[in-house]
Design a protein around this motif. Structure first.
Motif, PDB file in Angstrom:
ATOM      1  N   ASP A 229       2.482  -1.147   4.675  1.00 44.82           N
ATOM      2  CA  ASP A 229       3.140  -1.772   5.829  1.00 44.82           C
ATOM      3  C   ASP A 229       2.758  -3.232   6.003  1.00 44.82           C
ATOM      4  O   ASP A 229       3.568  -4.028   6.495  1.00 44.82           O
ATOM      5  CB  ASP A 229       2.808  -1.001   7.100  1.00 44.82           C
ATOM      6  CG  ASP A 229       3.610   0.298   7.226  1.00 44.82           C
ATOM      7  OD1 ASP A 229       4.352   0.613   6.274  1.00 44.82           O
ATOM      8  OD2 ASP A 229       3.486   0.983   8.255  1.00 44.82           O
ATOM      9  N   ILE A 230       1.562  -3.616   5.592  1.00 46.54           N
ATOM     10  CA  ILE A 230       1.172  -5.025   5.673  1.00 46.54           C
ATOM     11  C   ILE A 230       2.103  -5.882   4.824  1.00 46.54           C
ATOM     12  O   ILE A 230       2.450  -7.011   5.176  1.00 46.54           O
ATOM     13  CB  ILE A 230      -0.299  -5.214   5.219  1.00 46.54           C
ATOM     14  CG1 ILE A 230      -1.246  -4.672   6.293  1.00 46.54           C
ATOM     15  CG2 ILE A 230      -0.609  -6.685   4.935  1.00 46.54           C
ATOM     16  CD1 ILE A 230      -2.692  -4.685   5.884  1.00 46.54           C
ATOM     17  N   LEU A 231       2.562  -5.331   3.701  1.00 43.58           N
ATOM     18  CA  LEU A 231       3.426  -6.067   2.780  1.00 43.58           C
ATOM     19  C   LEU A 231       4.907  -5.966   3.150  1.00 43.58           C
ATOM     20  O   LEU A 231       5.652  -6.937   3.009  1.00 43.58           O
ATOM     21  CB  LEU A 231       3.240  -5.545   1.355  1.00 43.58           C
ATOM     22  CG  LEU A 231       1.863  -5.744   0.733  1.00 43.58           C
ATOM     23  CD1 LEU A 231       1.730  -4.921  -0.533  1.00 43.58           C
ATOM     24  CD2 LEU A 231       1.625  -7.214   0.447  1.00 43.58           C
ATOM     25  N   CYS A 232       5.326  -4.812   3.622  1.00 44.79           N
ATOM     26  CA  CYS A 232       6.760  -4.548   3.764  1.00 44.79           C
ATOM     27  C   CYS A 232       7.239  -4.358   5.197  1.00 44.79           C
ATOM     28  O   CYS A 232       8.449  -4.265   5.426  1.00 44.79           O
ATOM     29  CB  CYS A 232       7.131  -3.321   2.936  1.00 44.79           C
ATOM     30  SG  CYS A 232       6.753  -3.514   1.182  1.00 44.79           S
ATOM     31  N   GLY A 233       6.321  -4.290   6.159  1.00 44.58           N
ATOM     32  CA  GLY A 233       6.726  -4.162   7.556  1.00 44.58           C
ATOM     33  C   GLY A 233       6.267  -2.860   8.180  1.00 44.58           C
ATOM     34  O   GLY A 233       6.170  -1.830   7.500  1.00 44.58           O
ATOM     35  N   ILE A 234       5.991  -2.905   9.473  1.00 41.87           N
ATOM     36  CA  ILE A 234       5.495  -1.734  10.197  1.00 41.87           C
ATOM     37  C   ILE A 234       6.521  -0.594  10.131  1.00 41.87           C
ATOM     38  O   ILE A 234       7.705  -0.781  10.393  1.00 41.87           O
ATOM     39  CB  ILE A 234       5.197  -2.106  11.668  1.00 41.87           C
ATOM     40  CG1 ILE A 234       4.063  -3.140  11.728  1.00 41.87           C
ATOM     41  CG2 ILE A 234       4.827  -0.862  12.478  1.00 41.87           C
ATOM     42  CD1 ILE A 234       3.809  -3.678  13.113  1.00 41.87           C
ATOM     43  N   GLY A 235       6.036   0.575   9.768  1.00 42.42           N
ATOM     44  CA  GLY A 235       6.870   1.767   9.714  1.00 42.42           C
ATOM     45  C   GLY A 235       7.575   1.999   8.394  1.00 42.42           C
ATOM     46  O   GLY A 235       8.185   3.057   8.190  1.00 42.42           O
ATOM     47  N   THR A 236       7.499   1.040   7.463  1.00 37.15           N
ATOM     48  CA  THR A 236       8.244   1.177   6.204  1.00 37.15           C
ATOM     49  C   THR A 236       7.631   2.229   5.274  1.00 37.15           C
ATOM     50  O   THR A 236       8.360   2.863   4.509  1.00 37.15           O
ATOM     51  CB  THR A 236       8.330  -0.173   5.468  1.00 37.15           C
ATOM     52  OG1 THR A 236       7.010  -0.679   5.224  1.00 37.15           O
ATOM     53  CG2 THR A 236       9.099  -1.196   6.303  1.00 37.15           C
ATOM     54  N   LEU A 263      -1.170  -6.710  -6.087  1.00 38.48           N
ATOM     55  CA  LEU A 263      -1.493  -7.893  -5.295  1.00 38.48           C
ATOM     56  C   LEU A 263      -2.941  -7.847  -4.826  1.00 38.48           C
ATOM     57  O   LEU A 263      -3.628  -6.821  -4.975  1.00 38.48           O
ATOM     58  CB  LEU A 263      -0.557  -7.955  -4.079  1.00 38.48           C
ATOM     59  CG  LEU A 263       0.952  -7.826  -4.372  1.00 38.48           C
ATOM     60  CD1 LEU A 263       1.722  -7.551  -3.091  1.00 38.48           C
ATOM     61  CD2 LEU A 263       1.452  -9.086  -5.044  1.00 38.48           C
ATOM     62  N   SER A 264      -3.390  -8.938  -4.222  1.00 39.04           N
ATOM     63  CA  SER A 264      -4.784  -8.996  -3.763  1.00 39.04           C
ATOM     64  C   SER A 264      -5.064  -7.954  -2.689  1.00 39.04           C
ATOM     65  O   SER A 264      -6.196  -7.475  -2.560  1.00 39.04           O
ATOM     66  CB  SER A 264      -5.087 -10.393  -3.215  1.00 39.04           C
ATOM     67  OG  SER A 264      -4.244 -10.701  -2.108  1.00 39.04           O
ATOM     68  N   GLY A 265      -4.042  -7.587  -1.906  1.00 43.72           N
ATOM     69  CA  GLY A 265      -4.270  -6.652  -0.811  1.00 43.72           C
ATOM     70  C   GLY A 265      -4.024  -5.200  -1.130  1.00 43.72           C
ATOM     71  O   GLY A 265      -4.221  -4.336  -0.272  1.00 43.72           O
ATOM     72  N   ASN A 266      -3.591  -4.891  -2.363  1.00 46.81           N
ATOM     73  CA  ASN A 266      -3.308  -3.477  -2.671  1.00 46.81           C
ATOM     74  C   ASN A 266      -3.858  -2.998  -3.999  1.00 46.81           C
ATOM     75  O   ASN A 266      -3.657  -1.832  -4.361  1.00 46.81           O
ATOM     76  CB  ASN A 266      -1.799  -3.213  -2.615  1.00 46.81           C
ATOM     77  CG  ASN A 266      -1.022  -3.857  -3.755  1.00 46.81           C
ATOM     78  OD1 ASN A 266      -1.594  -4.560  -4.596  1.00 46.81           O
ATOM     79  ND2 ASN A 266       0.280  -3.629  -3.800  1.00 46.81           N
ATOM     80  N   PHE A 267      -4.559  -3.862  -4.748  1.00 41.98           N
ATOM     81  CA  PHE A 267      -5.001  -3.442  -6.088  1.00 41.98           C
ATOM     82  C   PHE A 267      -5.945  -2.246  -6.024  1.00 41.98           C
ATOM     83  O   PHE A 267      -6.034  -1.456  -6.972  1.00 41.98           O
ATOM     84  CB  PHE A 267      -5.642  -4.608  -6.851  1.00 41.98           C
ATOM     85  CG  PHE A 267      -6.976  -5.048  -6.334  1.00 41.98           C
ATOM     86  CD1 PHE A 267      -8.144  -4.449  -6.772  1.00 41.98           C
ATOM     87  CD2 PHE A 267      -7.073  -6.069  -5.404  1.00 41.98           C
ATOM     88  CE1 PHE A 267      -9.383  -4.854  -6.299  1.00 41.98           C
ATOM     89  CE2 PHE A 267      -8.295  -6.485  -4.928  1.00 41.98           C
ATOM     90  CZ  PHE A 267      -9.460  -5.878  -5.368  1.00 41.98           C
ATOM     91  N   HIS A 268      -6.655  -2.096  -4.879  1.00 39.87           N
ATOM     92  CA  HIS A 268      -7.572  -0.964  -4.737  1.00 39.87           C
ATOM     93  C   HIS A 268      -6.814   0.360  -4.649  1.00 39.87           C
ATOM     94  O   HIS A 268      -7.405   1.436  -4.788  1.00 39.87           O
ATOM     95  CB  HIS A 268      -8.440  -1.142  -3.486  1.00 39.87           C
ATOM     96  CG  HIS A 268      -7.635  -1.376  -2.237  1.00 39.87           C
ATOM     97  ND1 HIS A 268      -7.192  -2.615  -1.867  1.00 39.87           N
ATOM     98  CD2 HIS A 268      -7.163  -0.509  -1.297  1.00 39.87           C
ATOM     99  CE1 HIS A 268      -6.502  -2.517  -0.740  1.00 39.87           C
ATOM    100  NE2 HIS A 268      -6.456  -1.262  -0.383  1.00 39.87           N
ATOM    101  N   ASP A 269      -5.495   0.302  -4.408  1.00 39.90           N
ATOM    102  CA  ASP A 269      -4.686   1.521  -4.316  1.00 39.90           C
ATOM    103  C   ASP A 269      -4.117   1.978  -5.653  1.00 39.90           C
ATOM    104  O   ASP A 269      -3.503   3.045  -5.729  1.00 39.90           O
ATOM    105  CB  ASP A 269      -3.507   1.282  -3.359  1.00 39.90           C
ATOM    106  CG  ASP A 269      -3.828   1.646  -1.917  1.00 39.90           C
ATOM    107  OD1 ASP A 269      -5.018   1.859  -1.627  1.00 39.90           O
ATOM    108  OD2 ASP A 269      -2.894   1.706  -1.094  1.00 39.90           O
ATOM    109  N   VAL A 270      -4.294   1.168  -6.708  1.00 40.48           N
ATOM    110  CA  VAL A 270      -3.621   1.476  -7.973  1.00 40.48           C
ATOM    111  C   VAL A 270      -4.014   2.855  -8.507  1.00 40.48           C
ATOM    112  O   VAL A 270      -3.147   3.677  -8.830  1.00 40.48           O
ATOM    113  CB  VAL A 270      -3.892   0.387  -9.031  1.00 40.48           C
ATOM    114  CG1 VAL A 270      -3.335   0.828 -10.386  1.00 40.48           C
ATOM    115  CG2 VAL A 270      -3.259  -0.927  -8.616  1.00 40.48           C
ATOM    116  N   GLU A 271      -5.306   3.132  -8.602  1.00 44.55           N
ATOM    117  CA  GLU A 271      -5.716   4.426  -9.165  1.00 44.55           C
ATOM    118  C   GLU A 271      -5.266   5.609  -8.302  1.00 44.55           C
ATOM    119  O   GLU A 271      -4.670   6.566  -8.840  1.00 44.55           O
ATOM    120  CB  GLU A 271      -7.213   4.484  -9.407  1.00 44.55           C
ATOM    121  CG  GLU A 271      -7.620   5.787 -10.094  1.00 44.55           C
ATOM    122  CD  GLU A 271      -9.102   5.887 -10.376  1.00 44.55           C
ATOM    123  OE1 GLU A 271      -9.488   6.783 -11.150  1.00 44.55           O
ATOM    124  OE2 GLU A 271      -9.872   5.092  -9.812  1.00 44.55           O
TER     125      GLU A 271
END
Length: 465
Positions: A229-236, A263-271
């Motif tokens: 949601d930080i990247l694409c909007g609240i609720g997406t 991205l810098s804000g989501n790379f920790h989610d890749v695995e």
């Protein structure tokens, strides 16, 4: 069979690279030619011999000179070694018994044939993702007319195209999207819908169930609501996951392609993202780099993994490749360069170094580009409102850009002495343009490619160093 009377010849396009050092005791020179299908590893003595293969000097005279340089080696052995090297290079198709035989073997390098379309049918999007490279937004006001789209699909089929990618903006916002999709499928195309997944409904599910050649790529840029949601909007996140759940509940996991921009804000989610895909029997994920285009330009400093493109490439290769290695038997992951990405068998290609013109991009204004990644007026090759696809594909504008993609390697200073310049021709010029502002740079993955191929050449020598 070559004889001592032959005047061996190598093409003026041939490259004898700078020595590649595998250790203190073993150095090789890579011999390759952009106009011919072969390559060879030779030692430094061999490279000096090849410099005399200009079509004017006989093999007999070449070996006579070697007699004087190496008096301790029996003359019969020198003759046998030189003839064997020449014979092997002739069999590879990169050395010829004479200039005349070389000229008879030359064939023009042909671009890849046309295979399909990447259609941005609307500029409207119900989201405003910070990393969007086309700047899609709810107020987008450009849209391709339905009759024009249907006509283009028919032209595509007549020209041998068999792939149609439907994108936007958000393509599911297009009022007659189902009609477009069905027509593309009826024409026998493989069709891929590129969507954010928030508008998937029973009609889309029905299409996916009934058409074997239809797949859908869904952009999900985090495995948690907070990250996405930080990247694409609240609720997406909830909306996209709702669309995904509809596909999974219908047993359509095999039709899904997941898209994740790292991205810098989501790379920790890749695995955990990959792990979730595996758990849900999704078989393909595309991990993408941030491109310096569209809305991403405005947010670049906050989104990018690094200001240095080479460091981003290293992150994908050295960190993500190792991190995701345990999952690669269960899912196909695009976007991570690995040792399997580049092969010695394909190191010299007779094709254009880039498939420009193979899949044409059509933007919502009707402008046509030679590939999905190129943008800007200098790369427009036609308009679907004015030109037929056949005329665009045969036009001077496309030919000029194809030739630019082929010839730019000679103007990239960093590539001038690279052993592998004929293998990659500087790589993707669109990526170079994104990252450096000029096509006269190698793409950021350059050093990774060099490292992988050097290791493969080392292995190819049998580790005899």
């Amino acid at each position: 069979m070559l004889s001592l009377d032959d005047n061996p010849y190598i093409s003026p396009n041939a490259i004898l690279s700078e020595p590649i050092s595998f250790s203190k005791n073993a150095k090789y020179v890579l011999f390759s030619d952009s106009t011919l299908p072969g390559w060879a590893l030779i030692n430094e003595i061999g490279s000096q011999i090849l410099k005399k293969c200009n079509g004017n000097t006989s093999i007999a005279n070449i070996v006579k000179e070697l007699f004087g340089k190496y008096p301790d080696i029996p003359s019969y052995q020198i003759i046998a070694d030189v003839l064997r090297m020449f014979q092997e290079l002739e069999e590879k198709g990169i050395l010829f018994a004479s200039r005349k035989k070389y000229e008879a073997s030359c064939k023009p390098i042909e671009p890849e044939p046309f295979s399909g379309l990447y259609c941005e049918i609307t500029s409207r999007c119900n989201l405003k993702c910070k990393h969007c490279y086309v700047n899609g937004k709810p107020t987008g006001n450009e849209e391709l007319p339905l009759d024009i789209i249907l006509n283009i699909l028919e032209q595509c089929k007549q020209l041998g195209g068999n792939l149609v990618m439907l994108s936007g903006g958000e393509p599911l916002l297009y009022p007659s999207f189902i009609s477009i999709c069905e027509e593309a499928l009826k024409l026998g195309n493989d069709v891929i819908i590129l969507t954010n997944g928030t508008l998937i409904d029973s009609h889309i599910i029905s299409l996916l169930e009934n058409w074997p050649k239809l797949r859908i790529q869904i952009s999900l840029n985090g495995i948690t609501q907070e990250t996405h949601d930080i990247l694409c909007g609240i609720g997406t996140f909830k909306l996209t996951m709702r669309g995904l759940k509809k596909c999974l509940d219908a047993g359509l996991a095999n039709k899904l392609i997941m898209s994740f921009t790292v991205l810098s804000g989501n790379f920790h989610d890749v695995e955990p993202y990959i792990k979730w895909c595996v758990q849900n029997n999704i078989k393909k994920v595309s991990l993408k780099r941030l491109s310096r285009q569209g809305r991403a330009r405005k947010h670049w400093e906050k989104l990018t993994l690094s200001d240095k493109p080479e460091e981003i490439s290293s992150f994908f290769y050295e960190k993500l490749d190792k991190l995701l290695a345990p999952y690669k038997d269960d899912i196909h992951i695009d976007g991570i360069p690995s040792e399997k990405t580049f092969s010695l068998e394909e190191m010299v290609s007779l094709e254009y170094p880039c498939p420009l013109g193979s899949i044409l991009r059509i933007d919502p204004s009707g402008s046509v580009y030679p590939c999905q990644l190129l943008d800007g007026n200098e790369f427009v090759i036609g308009s679907i409102f004015k030109d037929k696809l056949e005329d665009i594909l045969k036009g001077e504008k496309l030919l000029r850009i194809q030739d630019l993609g082929k010839s730019r390697i000679d103007k990239i200073s960093k590539c001038s002495k690279c052993a592998f310049k004929h293998f990659c021709a500087g790589g993707c010029m669109a990526m170079a343009l994104w990252e450096y502002g000029s096509i006269y740079y190698p793409e950021p993955i350059c050093e990774i490619r060099r490292k992988i191929l050097t290791k493969k050449l080392y292995d190819f020598t049998g580790n005899q160093v």
